[in-house]
Design an enzyme around this catalytic site. Structure first.
Site, PDB file in Angstrom:
ATOM      1  N   GLU A  40      39.527   6.915 -53.197  1.00 50.80           N
ATOM      2  CA  GLU A  40      38.527   7.371 -52.238  1.00 50.80           C
ATOM      3  C   GLU A  40      37.159   6.829 -52.636  1.00 50.80           C
ATOM      4  O   GLU A  40      36.629   7.183 -53.686  1.00 50.80           O
ATOM      5  CB  GLU A  40      38.487   8.904 -52.197  1.00 50.80           C
ATOM      6  CG  GLU A  40      37.409   9.448 -51.260  1.00 50.80           C
ATOM      7  CD  GLU A  40      37.198  10.946 -51.375  1.00 50.80           C
ATOM      8  OE1 GLU A  40      36.097  11.414 -51.043  1.00 50.80           O
ATOM      9  OE2 GLU A  40      38.143  11.653 -51.814  1.00 50.80           O
ATOM     10  N   ARG A  44      28.197   7.320 -50.576  1.00 48.30           N
ATOM     11  CA  ARG A  44      26.992   7.875 -51.197  1.00 48.30           C
ATOM     12  C   ARG A  44      26.008   6.802 -51.639  1.00 48.30           C
ATOM     13  O   ARG A  44      24.929   7.134 -52.132  1.00 48.30           O
ATOM     14  CB  ARG A  44      27.379   8.745 -52.403  1.00 48.30           C
ATOM     15  CG  ARG A  44      28.228   9.944 -52.032  1.00 48.30           C
ATOM     16  CD  ARG A  44      28.586  10.758 -53.250  1.00 48.30           C
ATOM     17  NE  ARG A  44      29.470  11.865 -52.910  1.00 48.30           N
ATOM     18  CZ  ARG A  44      29.976  12.722 -53.790  1.00 48.30           C
ATOM     19  NH1 ARG A  44      29.689  12.578 -55.088  1.00 48.30           N
ATOM     20  NH2 ARG A  44      30.770  13.688 -53.409  1.00 48.30           N
ATOM     21  N   THR A  68      33.214  11.293 -48.060  1.00 52.27           N
ATOM     22  CA  THR A  68      31.899  11.766 -47.628  1.00 52.27           C
ATOM     23  C   THR A  68      31.645  11.350 -46.180  1.00 52.27           C
ATOM     24  O   THR A  68      30.533  10.964 -45.798  1.00 52.27           O
ATOM     25  CB  THR A  68      30.767  11.269 -48.557  1.00 52.27           C
ATOM     26  OG1 THR A  68      31.227  11.217 -49.904  1.00 52.27           O
ATOM     27  CG2 THR A  68      29.585  12.221 -48.511  1.00 52.27           C
ATOM     28  N   LYS A 128      41.214  19.133 -48.098  1.00 54.45           N
ATOM     29  CA  LYS A 128      40.447  19.040 -49.329  1.00 54.45           C
ATOM     30  C   LYS A 128      39.822  20.415 -49.585  1.00 54.45           C
ATOM     31  O   LYS A 128      39.264  21.021 -48.678  1.00 54.45           O
ATOM     32  CB  LYS A 128      39.352  17.981 -49.147  1.00 54.45           C
ATOM     33  CG  LYS A 128      38.340  17.890 -50.272  1.00 54.45           C
ATOM     34  CD  LYS A 128      37.407  16.714 -50.034  1.00 54.45           C
ATOM     35  CE  LYS A 128      36.348  16.612 -51.111  1.00 54.45           C
ATOM     36  NZ  LYS A 128      35.709  15.283 -51.126  1.00 54.45           N
TER      37      LYS A 128
END
Length: 208
Positions: A40, A44, A68, A128
């Site tokens: 993953e 960011r 994200t 998640k």
């Protein structure tokens, strides 16, 4: 593959933050060599999309996803580069709908029973759990299993090599996510052997 197939590929999903795109491909190769194919890449940093694209192009044995994901353009970026899945830190009905339209396997984030119910109401049973440690860790997940036995979780947030086994022992945990297998110091030093060793140790962890 659907999202359950993807999270079942290994007990640990490395959560990667890339600052230097030049490190992306050797990092992916090091993790795959250690037995962790599902990666993953978090959105960011400015380098994230280019880094993930390079991994997809040059490390075909890896299953690369974008994390994200919180906006429409994040999903578009994932589609454009050929990402295999997307991950969100929370649950948004809009993002869930856009993910469904994209046909990308989607791992939405939840923390509370209400968020879990909202996600499950639109068909998401693999989720998640974030941020895992601040949200109560294994005790919270154990408590959620009673009323929601059909929910399966990939907890992330504050989990390291020492804590991961206690999560993987839970019946409702299918994998854990963590950054400890790709520490920033090792990436900066380009110590790929260390990262492969950390990945190999993580791969050896047993799921219930």
């Amino acid at each position: 593959m659907n999202i359950r197939d993807i999270v079942n590929l290994a007990p640990v999903i490395p959560i990667i933050t890339i600052d230097d795109p030049a490190t992306a491909v050797p990092l992916a190769r090091a993790l795959v060599a250690g037995g962790l194919p599902v990666l993953e890449v978090t959105l960011r940093t400015e380098a994230a999309v280019a880094a993930a694209h390079a991994m997809i192009a040059e490390v075909p044995e890896a299953v690369i996803g974008l994390g994200t994901v919180v906006r429409r353009d994040h999903i578009s970026a994932a589609q454009d580069i050929g990402a295999r899945f997307i991950v969100s830190p929370g649950f948004s009905a809009e993002i869930a709908d856009l993910a469904r339209q994209s046909s990308l396997p989607f791992l939405p984030g939840v923390m509370t029973p209400s968020e879990l119910m909202a996600a499950m109401a639109v068909g998401h049973n693999v989720l998640k759990f974030f941020p895992a440690e601040p949200a109560g860790g294994t005790e919270t997940l154990r408590a959620l299993h009673g009323p929601f036995p059909e929910a399966a979780f990939c907890p992330t947030g504050g989990i390291d090599a020492a804590k991961a086994p206690s999560y993987l022992e839970l019946p409702n945990v299918v994998a854990v996510g963590g950054s400890w297998v790709a520490p920033r110091t090792a990436v900066i030093a380009k110590d790929w052997q260390k990262i492969t060793a950390l990945a190999r140790a993580a791969r050896a962890l047993k799921k219930r």
